[in-house]
Design a protein around this motif. Structure first.
Motif, PDB file in Angstrom:
ATOM      1  N   ALA A   1      86.876 -47.861  58.940  1.00  0.00           N
ATOM      2  CA  ALA A   1      87.289 -46.612  58.420  1.00  0.00           C
ATOM      3  C   ALA A   1      87.955 -45.785  59.633  1.00  0.00           C
ATOM      4  O   ALA A   1      88.801 -45.081  59.404  1.00  0.00           O
ATOM      5  CB  ALA A   1      86.032 -45.818  57.844  1.00  0.00           C
ATOM      6  N   LEU A   2      87.489 -45.769  60.884  1.00  0.00           N
ATOM      7  CA  LEU A   2      87.953 -45.118  61.764  1.00  0.00           C
ATOM      8  C   LEU A   2      89.384 -45.494  62.079  1.00  0.00           C
ATOM      9  O   LEU A   2      90.275 -44.627  62.668  1.00  0.00           O
ATOM     10  CB  LEU A   2      87.194 -44.821  63.054  1.00  0.00           C
ATOM     11  CG  LEU A   2      85.809 -43.989  62.967  1.00  0.00           C
ATOM     12  CD1 LEU A   2      85.018 -44.312  63.832  1.00  0.00           C
ATOM     13  CD2 LEU A   2      86.453 -42.619  62.985  1.00  0.00           C
ATOM     14  N   LEU A   3      89.543 -46.837  62.156  1.00  0.00           N
ATOM     15  CA  LEU A   3      90.803 -47.323  62.517  1.00  0.00           C
ATOM     16  C   LEU A   3      91.794 -46.803  61.333  1.00  0.00           C
ATOM     17  O   LEU A   3      93.035 -46.523  61.687  1.00  0.00           O
ATOM     18  CB  LEU A   3      90.910 -48.879  62.708  1.00  0.00           C
ATOM     19  CG  LEU A   3      89.964 -49.463  63.873  1.00  0.00           C
ATOM     20  CD1 LEU A   3      89.717 -50.901  63.792  1.00  0.00           C
ATOM     21  CD2 LEU A   3      90.715 -48.914  65.043  1.00  0.00           C
ATOM     22  N   LYS A   4      91.409 -46.911  60.157  1.00  0.00           N
ATOM     23  CA  LYS A   4      92.279 -46.572  59.186  1.00  0.00           C
ATOM     24  C   LYS A   4      92.640 -45.020  59.189  1.00  0.00           C
ATOM     25  O   LYS A   4      93.822 -44.678  59.133  1.00  0.00           O
ATOM     26  CB  LYS A   4      91.690 -46.629  57.694  1.00  0.00           C
ATOM     27  CG  LYS A   4      92.512 -46.310  56.606  1.00  0.00           C
ATOM     28  CD  LYS A   4      91.762 -46.553  55.327  1.00  0.00           C
ATOM     29  CE  LYS A   4      92.624 -46.260  54.099  1.00  0.00           C
ATOM     30  NZ  LYS A   4      91.847 -46.459  52.709  1.00  0.00           N
TER      31      LYS A   4
ATOM     32  N   ILE B   1     108.526 -48.509  55.300  1.00  0.00           N
ATOM     33  CA  ILE B   1     108.018 -49.139  54.142  1.00  0.00           C
ATOM     34  C   ILE B   1     107.403 -50.668  54.597  1.00  0.00           C
ATOM     35  O   ILE B   1     106.389 -51.150  53.973  1.00  0.00           O
ATOM     36  CB  ILE B   1     109.640 -49.674  53.291  1.00  0.00           C
ATOM     37  CG1 ILE B   1     109.907 -48.363  52.818  1.00  0.00           C
ATOM     38  CG2 ILE B   1     109.147 -50.954  52.348  1.00  0.00           C
ATOM     39  CD1 ILE B   1     109.041 -47.930  51.464  1.00  0.00           C
ATOM     40  N   ASP B   2     107.926 -51.081  55.667  1.00  0.00           N
ATOM     41  CA  ASP B   2     107.566 -52.264  56.392  1.00  0.00           C
ATOM     42  C   ASP B   2     105.809 -52.017  56.980  1.00  0.00           C
ATOM     43  O   ASP B   2     104.807 -52.692  56.585  1.00  0.00           O
ATOM     44  CB  ASP B   2     108.035 -52.648  57.909  1.00  0.00           C
ATOM     45  CG  ASP B   2     107.684 -53.723  58.271  1.00  0.00           C
ATOM     46  OD1 ASP B   2     107.522 -54.860  57.684  1.00  0.00           O
ATOM     47  OD2 ASP B   2     107.401 -53.714  59.753  1.00  0.00           O
ATOM     48  N   ILE B   3     105.684 -50.846  57.294  1.00  0.00           N
ATOM     49  CA  ILE B   3     104.119 -50.429  57.455  1.00  0.00           C
ATOM     50  C   ILE B   3     103.293 -50.425  56.408  1.00  0.00           C
ATOM     51  O   ILE B   3     102.303 -51.062  56.416  1.00  0.00           O
ATOM     52  CB  ILE B   3     104.340 -49.108  58.382  1.00  0.00           C
ATOM     53  CG1 ILE B   3     104.516 -49.480  59.745  1.00  0.00           C
ATOM     54  CG2 ILE B   3     102.653 -48.753  58.510  1.00  0.00           C
ATOM     55  CD1 ILE B   3     103.887 -49.911  60.864  1.00  0.00           C
ATOM     56  N   LEU B   4     103.923 -49.762  55.260  1.00  0.00           N
ATOM     57  CA  LEU B   4     103.115 -49.694  54.274  1.00  0.00           C
ATOM     58  C   LEU B   4     102.746 -51.084  53.443  1.00  0.00           C
ATOM     59  O   LEU B   4     101.755 -51.268  52.923  1.00  0.00           O
ATOM     60  CB  LEU B   4     103.711 -48.856  52.927  1.00  0.00           C
ATOM     61  CG  LEU B   4     103.835 -47.506  53.383  1.00  0.00           C
ATOM     62  CD1 LEU B   4     104.638 -46.440  52.547  1.00  0.00           C
ATOM     63  CD2 LEU B   4     102.316 -46.742  53.641  1.00  0.00           C
ATOM     64  N   SER B   5     103.827 -52.076  53.730  1.00  0.00           N
ATOM     65  CA  SER B   5     103.663 -53.091  53.145  1.00  0.00           C
ATOM     66  C   SER B   5     102.602 -53.912  53.696  1.00  0.00           C
ATOM     67  O   SER B   5     101.729 -54.723  53.290  1.00  0.00           O
ATOM     68  CB  SER B   5     104.724 -54.239  53.034  1.00  0.00           C
ATOM     69  OG  SER B   5     105.177 -54.671  54.451  1.00  0.00           O
ATOM     70  N   LYS B   6     102.307 -53.863  55.270  1.00  0.00           N
ATOM     71  CA  LYS B   6     101.203 -54.473  55.941  1.00  0.00           C
ATOM     72  C   LYS B   6     100.004 -53.796  55.697  1.00  0.00           C
ATOM     73  O   LYS B   6      99.012 -54.445  55.228  1.00  0.00           O
ATOM     74  CB  LYS B   6     101.624 -54.137  57.554  1.00  0.00           C
ATOM     75  CG  LYS B   6     102.586 -55.047  58.093  1.00  0.00           C
ATOM     76  CD  LYS B   6     103.175 -54.593  59.299  1.00  0.00           C
ATOM     77  CE  LYS B   6     104.399 -55.409  59.914  1.00  0.00           C
ATOM     78  NZ  LYS B   6     104.419 -54.859  61.141  1.00  0.00           N
ATOM     79  N   ILE B   7     100.126 -52.338  55.187  1.00  0.00           N
ATOM     80  CA  ILE B   7      98.728 -51.883  54.946  1.00  0.00           C
ATOM     81  C   ILE B   7      98.195 -52.410  53.547  1.00  0.00           C
ATOM     82  O   ILE B   7      97.073 -52.552  53.310  1.00  0.00           O
ATOM     83  CB  ILE B   7      98.859 -50.417  54.761  1.00  0.00           C
ATOM     84  CG1 ILE B   7      99.000 -49.970  56.482  1.00  0.00           C
ATOM     85  CG2 ILE B   7      97.688 -49.607  54.144  1.00  0.00           C
ATOM     86  CD1 ILE B   7      99.278 -48.382  56.541  1.00  0.00           C
ATOM     87  N   THR B   8      99.019 -52.428  52.665  1.00  0.00           N
ATOM     88  CA  THR B   8      98.777 -52.926  51.341  1.00  0.00           C
ATOM     89  C   THR B   8      98.638 -54.300  51.007  1.00  0.00           C
ATOM     90  O   THR B   8      97.984 -54.787  50.286  1.00  0.00           O
ATOM     91  CB  THR B   8      99.660 -52.136  50.357  1.00  0.00           C
ATOM     92  OG1 THR B   8     100.959 -52.627  50.368  1.00  0.00           O
ATOM     93  CG2 THR B   8      99.701 -50.814  50.243  1.00  0.00           C
TER      94      THR B   8
END
Length: 88
Positions: free
Chosen positions: A44-47, A79-86
Protein backbone atom coordinates in the motif's frame (compact mmCIF):
# COMPACT_ATOMS: atom_id res chain seq x y z
CA UNK A 1 12.58 18.74 -3.22
CA UNK A 2 8.87 19.47 -3.52
CA UNK A 3 6.12 18.24 -1.20
CA UNK A 4 5.09 15.25 -3.34
CA UNK A 5 8.67 14.02 -3.51
CA UNK A 6 9.11 14.41 0.25
CA UNK A 7 5.93 12.42 0.87
CA UNK A 8 7.04 9.76 -1.62
CA UNK A 9 10.44 9.39 0.05
CA UNK A 10 8.78 9.07 3.45
CA UNK A 11 6.38 6.40 2.13
CA UNK A 12 9.25 4.49 0.50
CA UNK A 13 11.38 4.59 3.64
CA UNK A 14 8.42 3.39 5.70
CA UNK A 15 7.76 0.60 3.18
CA UNK A 16 11.42 -0.38 3.37
CA UNK A 17 11.07 -0.73 7.14
CA UNK A 18 7.96 -2.84 6.73
CA UNK A 19 9.69 -5.09 4.20
CA UNK A 20 12.64 -5.53 6.58
CA UNK A 21 10.15 -6.36 9.34
CA UNK A 22 8.41 -8.93 7.11
CA UNK A 23 11.76 -10.59 6.37
CA UNK A 24 12.55 -10.75 10.07
CA UNK A 25 9.12 -12.16 10.78
CA UNK A 26 9.67 -14.95 8.25
CA UNK A 27 13.11 -15.70 9.66
CA UNK A 28 11.59 -15.85 13.16
CA UNK A 29 8.87 -18.18 11.81
CA UNK A 30 6.09 -15.84 12.85
CA UNK A 31 2.46 -16.49 11.98
CA UNK A 32 1.97 -16.39 8.20
CA UNK A 33 -1.10 -14.15 8.31
CA UNK A 34 0.84 -11.56 10.32
CA UNK A 35 3.63 -11.63 7.74
CA UNK A 36 1.09 -11.30 4.95
CA UNK A 37 -0.48 -8.27 6.64
CA UNK A 38 2.97 -6.68 6.88
CA UNK A 39 3.56 -7.27 3.16
CA UNK A 40 0.13 -5.81 2.30
CA UNK A 41 0.97 -2.68 4.31
CA UNK A 42 4.26 -2.32 2.42
CA UNK A 43 2.47 -2.75 -0.91
CA UNK A 44 0.00 0.00 0.00
CA UNK A 45 2.85 2.38 0.79
CA UNK A 46 4.62 1.53 -2.46
CA UNK A 47 1.42 2.26 -4.36
CA UNK A 48 1.02 5.56 -2.50
CA UNK A 49 4.62 6.54 -3.27
CA UNK A 50 4.17 5.70 -6.94
CA UNK A 51 1.03 7.82 -7.18
CA UNK A 52 2.80 10.75 -5.52
CA UNK A 53 5.69 10.43 -7.97
CA UNK A 54 3.32 10.27 -10.94
CA UNK A 55 1.37 13.26 -9.63
CA UNK A 56 4.57 15.28 -9.40
CA UNK A 57 5.51 14.13 -12.91
CA UNK A 58 2.14 15.20 -14.33
CA UNK A 59 2.17 18.63 -12.70
CA UNK A 60 5.76 19.41 -13.63
CA UNK A 61 7.31 17.34 -16.42
CA UNK A 62 4.17 16.71 -18.47
CA UNK A 63 2.94 20.27 -18.06
CA UNK A 64 6.31 21.62 -19.19
CA UNK A 65 6.39 19.25 -22.17
CA UNK A 66 2.99 20.50 -23.34
CA UNK A 67 4.16 24.09 -22.99
CA UNK A 68 6.96 23.20 -25.44
CA UNK A 69 4.74 21.19 -27.83
CA UNK A 70 6.29 17.86 -26.77
CA UNK A 71 3.37 16.47 -24.81
CA UNK A 72 2.69 13.39 -26.93
CA UNK A 73 5.89 11.70 -25.72
CA UNK A 74 4.87 12.26 -22.11
CA UNK A 75 1.39 10.90 -22.78
CA UNK A 76 2.96 7.72 -24.17
CA UNK A 77 5.10 7.42 -21.03
CA UNK A 78 2.05 7.77 -18.78
CA UNK A 79 0.07 5.23 -20.82
CA UNK A 80 2.98 2.79 -20.54
CA UNK A 81 3.13 3.25 -16.76
CA UNK A 82 -0.65 2.87 -16.40
CA UNK A 83 -0.57 -0.33 -18.44
CA UNK A 84 2.05 -1.73 -16.04
CA UNK A 85 -0.01 -0.73 -13.02
CA UNK A 86 -3.23 -2.22 -14.37
CA UNK A 87 -1.54 -5.25 -15.95
CA UNK A 88 -3.07 -4.57 -19.37
Amino acid sequence: MNNEKKKAVFALKTAKGQIDAAINMIEEERYCVDVSNQVIAAQALLKKANLLILKQHMYHCVKEAFEHNQGSEKIDEIIDILSKITGK
